[in-house]
Structures are given as structure tokens and as C-alpha cells.
Design a protein around this motif. Structure first.
Motif, PDB file in Angstrom:
ATOM      1  N   ASN A 142     -47.383 -25.001  32.406  1.00  0.00           N
ATOM      2  CA  ASN A 142     -48.192 -25.575  31.327  1.00  0.00           C
ATOM      3  C   ASN A 142     -48.515 -27.049  31.582  1.00  0.00           C
ATOM      4  O   ASN A 142     -49.509 -27.572  31.079  1.00  0.00           O
ATOM      5  CB  ASN A 142     -47.450 -25.427  29.999  1.00  0.00           C
ATOM      6  N   GLU A 166     -51.091 -18.276  18.434  1.00  0.00           N
ATOM      7  CA  GLU A 166     -49.996 -19.097  18.965  1.00  0.00           C
ATOM      8  C   GLU A 166     -48.997 -18.271  19.770  1.00  0.00           C
ATOM      9  O   GLU A 166     -48.536 -18.701  20.835  1.00  0.00           O
ATOM     10  CB  GLU A 166     -49.275 -19.801  17.813  1.00  0.00           C
ATOM     11  N   ASP A 167     -48.672 -17.077  19.280  1.00  0.00           N
ATOM     12  CA  ASP A 167     -47.717 -16.227  19.994  1.00  0.00           C
ATOM     13  C   ASP A 167     -48.278 -15.777  21.336  1.00  0.00           C
ATOM     14  O   ASP A 167     -47.552 -15.749  22.347  1.00  0.00           O
ATOM     15  CB  ASP A 167     -47.361 -15.008  19.141  1.00  0.00           C
ATOM     16  N   LYS A 170     -48.063 -18.333  23.949  1.00  0.00           N
ATOM     17  CA  LYS A 170     -46.682 -18.551  24.384  1.00  0.00           C
ATOM     18  C   LYS A 170     -46.203 -17.444  25.319  1.00  0.00           C
ATOM     19  O   LYS A 170     -45.480 -17.698  26.284  1.00  0.00           O
ATOM     20  CB  LYS A 170     -45.765 -18.635  23.168  1.00  0.00           C
ATOM     21  N   THR A 171     -46.605 -16.195  25.039  1.00  0.00           N
ATOM     22  CA  THR A 171     -46.082 -15.062  25.803  1.00  0.00           C
ATOM     23  C   THR A 171     -47.018 -14.555  26.885  1.00  0.00           C
ATOM     24  O   THR A 171     -46.553 -14.055  27.923  1.00  0.00           O
ATOM     25  CB  THR A 171     -45.759 -13.891  24.860  1.00  0.00           C
ATOM     26  N   ASN A 188     -39.881 -14.850  27.156  1.00  0.00           N
ATOM     27  CA  ASN A 188     -39.578 -15.874  26.161  1.00  0.00           C
ATOM     28  C   ASN A 188     -38.098 -16.231  26.092  1.00  0.00           C
ATOM     29  O   ASN A 188     -37.737 -17.320  25.627  1.00  0.00           O
ATOM     30  CB  ASN A 188     -40.046 -15.421  24.772  1.00  0.00           C
ATOM     31  N   GLU A 191     -37.874 -18.336  29.285  1.00  0.00           N
ATOM     32  CA  GLU A 191     -39.011 -19.252  29.389  1.00  0.00           C
ATOM     33  C   GLU A 191     -39.476 -19.392  30.838  1.00  0.00           C
ATOM     34  O   GLU A 191     -39.828 -20.479  31.299  1.00  0.00           O
ATOM     35  CB  GLU A 191     -38.672 -20.622  28.778  1.00  0.00           C
TER      36      GLU A 191
END
Length: 357
Positions: A142, A166-167, A170-171, A188, A191
Motif C-alpha cells: 500500500n 472499505e472492506d 482491505k481484503t 487479514n 496482513e
């Protein structure tokens, strides 16, 4: 002016897990609901065009590297690089998966449509997927690549924009590198990067993994016959077994062996959920997992079940299970020795069992 249309992609995923032994039962249920809705958005032409321009500017300096360069290759070029696949599985998106699973640490699927590579799935830790690396941290990637809320592009003179919540960012965020789209599946819990899916624009539109706004024609995969669905389902089942074992080995666990008898039980449950229009570990007609295994004459010490629905394919289903605590516990349970996998269209069932020694 052409109408703009929005497709909100809701992936229906209810996750429940049962463990059965001779003297105990543990149940955990989690739920996440999504669905498909189509509605006109007549006033978004300007916004869609501006997003297309911004997206083009942000990707001009990115260059394809590693296996990214396979996208667009001919079959002949692919064979020169990788040789013949261990098997070929049809998909429901117009391409066939060339599966290279001889070495799980180099596990790779190449999607071929016509004579060209249109998509790639990479999960083996020893694969060269530069500029990324399996096991690389979310923070590190990121830092170098921005995970945007939307990604816009044109394909066959049509305009498309995918919106990520948003999820999803992230995933399974997505970035555009030149003319290739790269979807990153993150674990997750650690990470870290779990796997990567790469594809051209047409394939991304056919998959529709996120909410979609488009103007023009909506590219879609060809409809499948019942016979073709059977072949796709068997391919998804084989891939789910392979990918499950890749992940188990990554976590220092033994692989699970395919159990045909248990697979029949899993398939019947997926078909039952699809045709009876419900989503649960408990069938209104066949009961719970213990009932179904008994009916299938499966003998076991311990058993667990993962189910999923409306994921684009088996790949996405396994990555989804990995990011759900209950499913993850089942997927990574060291006691399980065998696995039955059953897929009916977009319904997926895993039945893990520990056999008597």
C-alpha cells in the motif's frame, strides 16, 4: 447520450461451521449479505468520464513485470515458457484454466480464451510475481500502490467504473498496471498477500467482482448448458482442493486428501441450497452435517463444514473462507485428513473429515 447503469454486486455469503465428534458439537455462525441490483443512473456521465481521465493519468508510469507479461500471450508462447499444464478446467467466464499444480509452492492457473492468455491466478510462494511477492505485507504494498475507492476504464468502446467499499479495499483491492488489472487477495489475520489475480479489461467486466457503473454495453460471459456447468463445477472443486492444500502447507500443516464419498455429500448440499433457495448448514430436508454424512455412509472421527455462495469462482470462495475466523479454523485444522468438495453453479461446500486410522 447513452444511459449509464449501475450494478451493485452483493456476494451472498453466510458462513457457518460445525465440528462433530463422538462426544461434542461446536457451532459458529457469521453472516455477510450481498445481492445484485441494476438501476439507471442518468446523471453520472460527467463523473464517469472524469474518473476515466484520472485513472489513466495514475497508471501511465506503471510497467508490467514478472508473470504480468503472460497476459496477451498466445498458447504457443505460453507453452514455451511453462510447458503443458497438469490439467485444463473450463470456467464460467469464457476462458479455460490451465492448471500448473505439480509443485504447490509454484501453484499457478492461467486463463486462456481463444488463443490468448486473459487472466492469471498466482498463489505459490515461489512464483515470480514482480512487483509483488506472496507473503508481502499489506503496508508495504500500500506504500507503493494506492488502493483507490474506484477504478475506471474503457473496454470495446464502453465505459466502466468499479466501486470498492472499505472492506474490499482491505481484503481484495484492485490496481491497474498498464492494460492489466491486478486484484490482490490479502490475509487479514496476518496482513500479508495471500494470492494475486491478474486479468484484462474484458475479463474483469465479465467477473464483476465489485459494484459496477457502466455506460454502453455490459460485456457478459456466454450462457452455459447443464453439461457445461457440470464441467465448470468439477473444475472449481479440483481448484478448491488444490488451493486449500497450498494454504495449509503455507501454515505448516499437512495436506488433505480428496475423499470421493464425502465429496458426494458436499455436492448434494450445494445443489440442495441452490435448488431449494436457502443458505444454511441445516437443510430443511436432509438436516445438519452429521445427518448428511451418516446418510452418505461417511465414517469419521471429526468433521467440519464450510459453505459459500455467489462468489465469482472457487478461488474467491477459498480466499473468503480464509478471512472468516470460523471458516479459517476449519480450513487450518491440523486434525483433518480428508476433504470432500461439492460445487453446484455458484454454491460451494467443503466437508472436512478426520478419518479413523
Amino acid at each position: 447520450m447513452k444511459n449509464t447503469t449501475i450494478i451493485i454486486v452483493f456476494l451472498f455469503i453466510i458462513s457457518s461451521i460445525y465440528f462433530y465428534s463422538t462426544n461434542r458439537e461446536i457451532k459458529q455462525v457469521t453472516k455477510d449479505n450481498d445481492s445484485n441490483v441494476i438501476a439507471p443512473l442518468p446523471n453520472t456521465d460527467k463523473e464517469l468520464t472524469e474518473s476515466l481521465v484520472q485513472n489513466t493519468k495514475s497508471t501511465q508510469s506503471q510497467i508490467k513485470q514478472g508473470i504480468l507479461t503472460y497476459i496477451g500471450m498466445s498458447i504457443e508462447e505460453l507453452q514455451e515458457v511453462l510447458g503443458e499444464p497438469m490439467r485444463i478446467d473450463p470456467s464460467s467466464y469464457d476462458y479455460d484454466w490451465w492448471v500448473y499444480n505439480e509443485d504447490y509452492e509454484k501453484y499457478l492457473q492461467i486463463g486462456v480464451e481463444g488463443n490468448k492468455v486473459v487472466t492469471i491466478f498466482a498463489i505459490g510462494e515461489q512464483l515470480e510475481i514482480s512487483p509483488f511477492k506472496i507473503g508481502q505485507s499489506f503496508a508495504e504494498i500500500n506504500k507503493n500502490y494506492s488502493f483507490e475507492k474506484s477504478i475506471a476504464f474503457t473496454a470495446q468502446r464502453n465505459s466502466y467504473r468499479f466501486e470498492l467499499n472499505e472492506d474490499e479495499r482491505k481484503t481484495r483491492p484492485i490496481i491497474k498496471m498498464g492494460d492489466v488489472f491486478v486484484q490482490l487477495y490479502f490475509d487479514n489475520f496476518t496482513e500479508k498477500l495471500s494470492s494475486v489475480r491478474m486479468m484484462n479489461a474484458d475479463t474483469l467486466v465479465k467477473l464483476r467482482p465489485y459494484e459496477l457503473i457502466y455506460r454502453g454495453e455490459l460485456l457478459s460471459a456466454q450462457e452455459l448448458s447443464d453439461k457445461e456447468w457440470k464441467e465448470v463445477e468439477r473444475g472449481n472443486e479440483a481448484q478448491i482442493l488444490d488451493i486449500t492444500n497450498v494454504i495449509r502447507l503455507r501454515h505448516g500443516l499437512g495436506i488433505v486428501k480428496l475423499d470421493e464419498q464425502t465429496s458426494k455429500v458436499a455436492y448434494k448440499h450445494s445443489k440442495d441450497m441452490n435448488q431449494s433457495d436457502y443458505f444454511s448448514h441445516t437443510s430443511p430436508t436432509t438436516g445438519g452435517l452429521a445427518n448428511r454424512l451418516a446418510e452418505g455412509e461417511v465414517i469419521y472421527q471429526l468433521a467440519g463444514e464450510n459453505i459459500a455462495a455467489m462468489y465469482v469462482d472457487g478461488i474467491a470462495a477459498v480466499e473468503g473462507w480464509l478471512n472468516s475466523e470460523g471458516h479459517r479454523e476449519t480450513l487450518l485444522n491440523e486434525k483433518f485428513t480428508h476433504l470432500g468438495v461439492g460445487v453446484f453453479e455458484k454454491h460451494y461446500t467443503q466437508n472436512f473429515v478426520q478419518k479413523w486410522e
